[in-house]
Each structure stands twice: as C-alpha cells, then as structure tokens.
Scaffold this motif. Structure first.
Motif: not given
Length: 63
Positions: A40-49
């Motif tokens: 599940y968490w692998s499908t959530i993208p990181y926030r843009d720096e």
C-alpha cells in the motif's frame, strides 16, 4: 440481515471493542498485514522536494 445504518451507536462500538481486546494474530497473519501495508505505502508518492521547500518558506514568512 443487512445493516440498516452506516453509523453505530457508541455503546455498540464499546461492546465490540471490549470483545476484541486481548486477541492476538498468528505470525503468518502478522506477516500478511506487513506485506499488505508495504504494498500500500509503495503506491503513495513522496512529496515533491521543491513544493515542500516553497511551502515551508511560505509558512515561515506568514508567522
């Protein structure tokens, strides 16, 4: 029998909570939960720096 309403009364929630206290999961079930949460968490993208930095600068200047 189908549920008639979506929300449960507080006393019903408390009874369900009390009946489930103390239960434990097997090791295989714990591993299955872990694998599912990792997927599940692998499908959530990181926030843009760049967006994160600009948001922090805006928040600091507005204080």
């Amino acid at each position: 029998m189908k549920r008639e309403f979506r929300d449960l009364r507080d006393d019903t929630k408390m009874r369900i909570s009390q009946s489930l206290k103390g239960r434990s999961h097997s090791e295989t079930h714990k591993q299955a939960i872990s694998d599912a949460m990792k997927a599940y968490w692998s499908t959530i993208p990181y926030r843009d720096e760049e967006n994160n930095k600009s948001n922090n600068q805006n928040n600091e200047t507005s204080m």
